[in-house]
Design a protein around this motif. Structure first.
Motif, short mmCIF file in Angstrom:
data_model
loop_
_atom_site.label_atom_id
_atom_site.label_comp_id
_atom_site.label_asym_id
_atom_site.label_seq_id
_atom_site.Cartn_x
_atom_site.Cartn_y
_atom_site.Cartn_z
N LEU A 137 0.83 -1.22 0.00
CA LEU A 137 0.00 0.00 0.00
C LEU A 137 0.86 1.26 0.00
O LEU A 137 0.53 2.24 -0.69
CB LEU A 137 -0.92 -0.02 1.22
N LEU A 138 1.95 1.24 0.75
CA LEU A 138 2.83 2.42 0.79
C LEU A 138 3.46 2.67 -0.58
O LEU A 138 3.48 3.81 -1.07
CB LEU A 138 3.92 2.22 1.84
N VAL A 139 3.99 1.61 -1.19
CA VAL A 139 4.61 1.76 -2.51
C VAL A 139 3.57 2.21 -3.54
O VAL A 139 3.83 3.10 -4.36
CB VAL A 139 5.28 0.45 -2.94
N ALA A 140 2.38 1.59 -3.50
CA ALA A 140 1.33 1.98 -4.44
C ALA A 140 0.91 3.42 -4.25
O ALA A 140 0.64 4.14 -5.23
CB ALA A 140 0.13 1.05 -4.27
N LEU A 191 2.82 5.89 -3.06
CA LEU A 191 3.91 6.78 -3.46
C LEU A 191 4.03 6.88 -4.98
O LEU A 191 4.33 7.96 -5.52
CB LEU A 191 5.23 6.30 -2.85
N ILE A 192 3.82 5.77 -5.68
CA ILE A 192 3.97 5.80 -7.14
C ILE A 192 2.65 6.04 -7.85
O ILE A 192 2.61 6.14 -9.08
CB ILE A 192 4.60 4.49 -7.66
N GLY A 193 1.55 6.12 -7.08
CA GLY A 193 0.26 6.43 -7.67
C GLY A 193 -0.33 5.31 -8.51
O GLY A 193 -1.02 5.58 -9.50
N GLN A 194 -0.07 4.05 -8.12
CA GLN A 194 -0.58 2.90 -8.86
C GLN A 194 -1.59 2.13 -8.01
O GLN A 194 -1.63 2.25 -6.79
CB GLN A 194 0.57 1.98 -9.27
N ASN A 195 -2.38 1.31 -8.70
CA ASN A 195 -3.34 0.45 -8.01
C ASN A 195 -2.58 -0.67 -7.29
O ASN A 195 -1.74 -1.34 -7.90
CB ASN A 195 -4.31 -0.16 -9.01
N PRO A 196 -2.86 -0.91 -5.99
CA PRO A 196 -2.14 -1.97 -5.26
C PRO A 196 -2.31 -3.35 -5.89
O PRO A 196 -1.42 -4.20 -5.78
CB PRO A 196 -2.77 -1.93 -3.86
N LEU A 197 -3.45 -3.60 -6.57
CA LEU A 197 -3.67 -4.90 -7.19
C LEU A 197 -2.68 -5.17 -8.31
O LEU A 197 -2.31 -6.32 -8.57
CB LEU A 197 -5.11 -4.98 -7.74
#
Length: 419
Positions: free
Chosen positions: A155-158, A160-166
């Motif tokens: 969730l943190l990486v998603a 920060l990069i503005g992507q869907n966690p899935l």
């Protein structure tokens, strides 16, 4: 923001200055609102929750206070205000997105911290029950934490990069082998923990011996990857959980539950001192409390046997005779039967083992009724003190290798001869 700009513009300020002051005042108001909200939550709401928990009749919820679960959750309130107030920077999309991402990252971290504290509190609550010693859940809590932090990291990486966690989760299949290598010990520990718990192989408080790891003491903690053992010298040994599945170890729990600790030790008798009992010896044995009835009954039994089989007992070889080693064995058995520190419901015997170079082993196999280490050693020592001391009364000698004293007695003391 429009109202603030119009206000400063009406004061004949430059447009850039009016915009700067508008954003500065709005930012100050947001900071002040966040501070007030945080103050209200911590000084009023948290105190009310703490007061309710400490005054109710339940004890388990006190663990939530000790682990600061509610205090960690309170940090989310200012972050929520900042997140929803980021719209005031709509004219600066980059700044607005940065504030939103920062607030979201902070909220995720605080939620992870609160859930981690909650899991610790669950483990603390569970340990207040007796079942926790038989079936500890700390290993499962650690597995849940690994999953929690793994999801939190995604969730943190998603965020920060503005992507869907899935999308990130879908890419994990490609690195599953790497994950298996990284979490190898955790996976092995989880499997071992399930087997240890399901088969009731080890509990907190058990006394175990594992020579391979120089472990000999009490189990004080069972975690996902390790079992912590406090040895009798107060050192700590950390053993991998899966080692209890792959390697052998001794668990003394059965002895502790039975209430008796085994004595299994041999006394070596010099075979040259073994003989038939003379009439004088039999008369002396009749004066011993534990042997009086035995000697009288045995004499009558032998006499009846000789009379029935018409045996000439003028020779010691003919018929049946009492021996000093046999009488000594019966004496030790009677002595153990009447000893107050011997467990009466467990096996107790005195037996001969195969003779060897050190004489005839006379093994004492019995159980003490006190399983404490110090008391057990004292009882064992007292028993052998006594049976060694009374051996000469039966005409027996305890075997030991020749000493310097024996050699001097046989050859004469050279020091005295020189003087």
């Amino acid at each position: 923001m429009e109202a603030l700009r119009n206000y400063f513009t009406n004061l004949d300020l430059h447009a850039d200055m009016a915009a700067f002051l508008s954003y500065a005042i709005a930012t100050l108001l947001i900071v002040l609102l966040s501070f007030v909200a945080n103050l209200i939550v911590k000084k009023i709401i948290l105190r009310m929750i703490a007061l309710y928990i400490t005054r109710n009749r339940f004890q388990w919820d006190n663990k939530l206070l000790e682990r600061q679960v509610f205090q960690k959750l309170s940090h989310i309130v200012p972050a929520i205000i900042i997140y929803y107030a980021s719209f005031i920077y709509a004219d600066y999309p980059a700044a607005s997105q940065l504030i939103e991402k920062g607030a979201l990252v902070y909220m995720i971290l605080m939620i992870l911290s609160a859930l981690n504290a909650f899991m610790n509190a669950v483990n603390d609550i569970y340990q207040t029950y007796e079942v926790s010693k038989e079936k500890p859940i700390k290993g499962y809590i650690q597995v849940a934490k690994i999953i929690l932090f793994f999801v939190g990291a995604i969730l943190l990486v998603a965020t920060l990069i503005g992507q869907n966690p899935l999308i990130l989760l879908g890419g994990l299949g490609a690195i599953s082998a790497v994950l298996m290598l990284v979490f190898q010990n955790s996976i092995l520990g989880l499997v071992a923990g399930i087997q240890l718990t399901a088969n009731d192989m080890i509990r907190v408080g058990d006394w175990i011996e594992m020579p391979k790891y120089n472990a000999d003491g009490d189990v004080i903690e069972i975690t996902l990857n390790t079992v912590k053992v406090q040895n009798w010298d107060k050192t700590i040994t950390m053993i991998p959980s899966y080692a209890f599945i792959s390697d052998s170890f001794r668990n003394w729990r059965g002895m502790q539950e039975a209430g008796g600790r085994r004595i299994k030790r041999s006394l070596y008798v010099d075979m040259t001192s073994i003989s038939f009992c003379s009439a004088e010896m039999i008369e002396q044995f009749k004066q011993i409390r534990y042997l009086k009835d035995y000697i009288v009954n045995k004499e009558q039994e032998i006499e009846a046997y000789h009379r029935e089989h018409e045996i000439d007992d003028s020779s010691e070889v003919n018929g049946r005779r009492l021996t000093n080693i046999g009488t000594y064995r019966i004496y030790i058995s009677r002595y153990l039967e009447n000893h107050p520190k011997i467990h009466k419901n467990l096996t107790s015997m005195v037996r001969q083992l195969a003779p060897g170079e050190y004489g005839l082993p006379l093994e004492i196999y019995t159980f003490t009724n006190d399983i404490r280490w110090g008391e057990y050693e004292a009882i064992q020592a007292d028993i052998f003190d006594h049976i060694i001391a009374v051996a000469p009364k039966f005409g027996l000698r305890v075997f030991q290798n020749p000493t310097g004293h024996d050699m001097r007695s046989m050859l004469g003391d050279p020091v005295r001869q020189m003087t």
